[in-house]
Write an enzyme that holds these catalytic residues in place. Sequence first.
Site, PDB file in Angstrom:
ATOM      1  CD  GLU A  27      -3.650  -6.205   2.571  1.00 42.79           C
ATOM      2  OE1 GLU A  27      -4.495  -5.574   3.228  1.00 42.79           O
ATOM      3  OE2 GLU A  27      -2.429  -5.974   2.629  1.00 42.79           O
ATOM      4  CD  GLU A  59      -2.988  -1.138   2.266  1.00 44.68           C
ATOM      5  OE1 GLU A  59      -2.718  -0.545   3.321  1.00 44.68           O
ATOM      6  OE2 GLU A  59      -4.075  -1.702   2.061  1.00 44.68           O
TER       7      GLU A  59
HETATM    8  C1  BG6 Z   1      -4.463  -3.190   4.890  1.00 41.58           C
HETATM    9  C2  BG6 Z   1      -3.092  -3.545   5.424  1.00 41.58           C
HETATM   10  O1  BG6 Z   1      -4.565  -1.832   4.761  1.00 41.58           O
HETATM   11  O2  BG6 Z   1      -5.565  -3.484   5.685  1.00 41.58           O
HETATM   12  C3  BG6 Z   1      -3.080  -4.715   6.394  1.00 41.58           C
HETATM   13  O3  BG6 Z   1      -2.218  -3.809   4.361  1.00 41.58           O
HETATM   14  C4  BG6 Z   1      -4.258  -4.570   7.350  1.00 41.58           C
HETATM   15  O4  BG6 Z   1      -1.838  -4.754   7.041  1.00 41.58           O
HETATM   16  C5  BG6 Z   1      -5.545  -4.625   6.535  1.00 41.58           C
HETATM   17  O5  BG6 Z   1      -4.278  -5.491   8.367  1.00 41.58           O
HETATM   18  C6  BG6 Z   1      -6.806  -4.621   7.355  1.00 41.58           C
HETATM   19  O6  BG6 Z   1      -6.812  -3.527   8.224  1.00 41.58           O
HETATM   20  P1  BG6 Z   1      -7.070  -3.727   9.782  1.00 41.58           P
HETATM   21  O7  BG6 Z   1      -6.909  -2.377  10.365  1.00 41.58           O
HETATM   22  O8  BG6 Z   1      -8.455  -4.261   9.887  1.00 41.58           O
HETATM   23  O9  BG6 Z   1      -6.041  -4.697  10.240  1.00 41.58           O
END
Ligand code: BG6
Length: 472
Positions: free
Chosen positions: A370, A177
């Site tokens: 993701e 990101e």
């Molecule tokens: C993404 C990141 O933005 O979101 C991850 O790359 C992160 O590292 C994921 O865990 C989900 O966000 P969160 O705050 O729910 O863990």
Amino acid sequence: MAKRLAEGFLWGGATAANQCEGAYHEDGKGLSIADVEMGSRAGVRREIHDDIYPDAYYPSHVGVDFYHHYKEDIKLFAEMGFKCYRMSIAWTRIFPNGDDELPNEAGLAFYDDVFDELKKYGIEPVVTLHHYEMPLNLVKKYGSWRSRKLVDFAVRYAKVVFERYKDKVKYWITFNEINAAVISPRPWHQAGVVYQEDENVADVKLLIGHHQLLASALSVKAGHEINPDFQIGCMLIFHLSYAMTCRPEDQIVSREKMLPQFYFGDVQVRGYYSNSFKRYEDMVGGKLTMEPGDAEILQEGKVDFISFSYYFSTVESTDPTIETVGNVAKGGRNPYLNITKWGWQIDPIGLRTALNQLYDRYQLPLFIVENGMGELDTVEDDGSIHDEYRIKYLQDHISALKDAVIIDHVDLMGYCPWGCIDLVSAGTGEMKKRYGFIYVDKDDKGDGTLKRSRKDSFYWYKKVIATNGEHL
Ligand code: BG6
């Protein structure tokens, strides 16, 4: 028209070292920026320390102890039929202080073992070099990515791991990101930076982004020299923004909201800062000064594929009173969408739109690395976990990505939902915000046996993979 996803589609799951490995101080690992962040709760900033305080609780220190459970965890991934596993290397295991002359052999050996274990099951590693983790020493001594010295340190680290794993890893991602550092008002996770009152925040914002882009480009170039078969991608946080109304002015503000992802994408894919960047400079009131030779570096370090995260969409309006939702990427509430307990709007069709926007613009293979839904899970008396909400979320998003591939002819390499095994939340440090197919017994205070168990979604995803996405 192809009616199915291609054979060889990379089904898998994603994690990050600092959120799952634990063992924060073992085998020569140095302290990272994640290791000094306390847990928190939604909407409240995680407290950051300058060192380890004796009575404070730091969720990354144990994570879900992947460091000692990786064999068990990879076996479970294999049972689901994973074709790939997206993970990250902790920079601090390889160069504990970031500016060390020589790498830490124990850290390198750990990832050798992990890659060997993956190979045993025919799982392809997809490895991120920088996933919200960097040596704390580089923050204290050099001011983090404000300093150009970081580019050299990061490239040295990249070269060492590329050399070491050149026959074990084919797919690489440079920065997780990368555009999130400019979006965030306090990019600690992303870049080890908390802005100071006496600095020109807009200029620093553009500079830390630029230094990461230089480090990425030089790493891509080095990687291709070390092994021409490497496939090295960029990774963008894709924050889809709609116009709140059909007022033309709303259309302009929603497009401008998306400038950071496109300006980073333009540099990493096309090799230069485009008009999107110039407009962004004007909007934030900053100015980037490049050094001689920087333009050539960016041109020579173009990526092979584009990976991205997609969680939600928001709306933009010229009306400043609209309700705001989201995480680091914030925007307006969309009345047509449901929302998670953590305030993330659920928009599967937005994933199809995101895939089309990226592919129309760049015509490079895409990789969703993701996607997912953080939720509270309940363990029943018999140990089962019925996470039908997670299955529904993923069903709808996979259906949308299939539409993008089958109907819109987008070239998509694979799909790795986030947090395939429960892990520490990056945003809040919570454990109760769970994404996994695999449940880990650990709570927000750090208590629990760390026992792994299969949720209903585990069996469901296994069928999805076995049928190459036909069974949803
Ligand atoms: C993404 C990141 O933005 O979101 C991850 O790359 C992160 O590292 C994921 O865990 C989900 O966000 P969160 O705050 O729910 O863990």
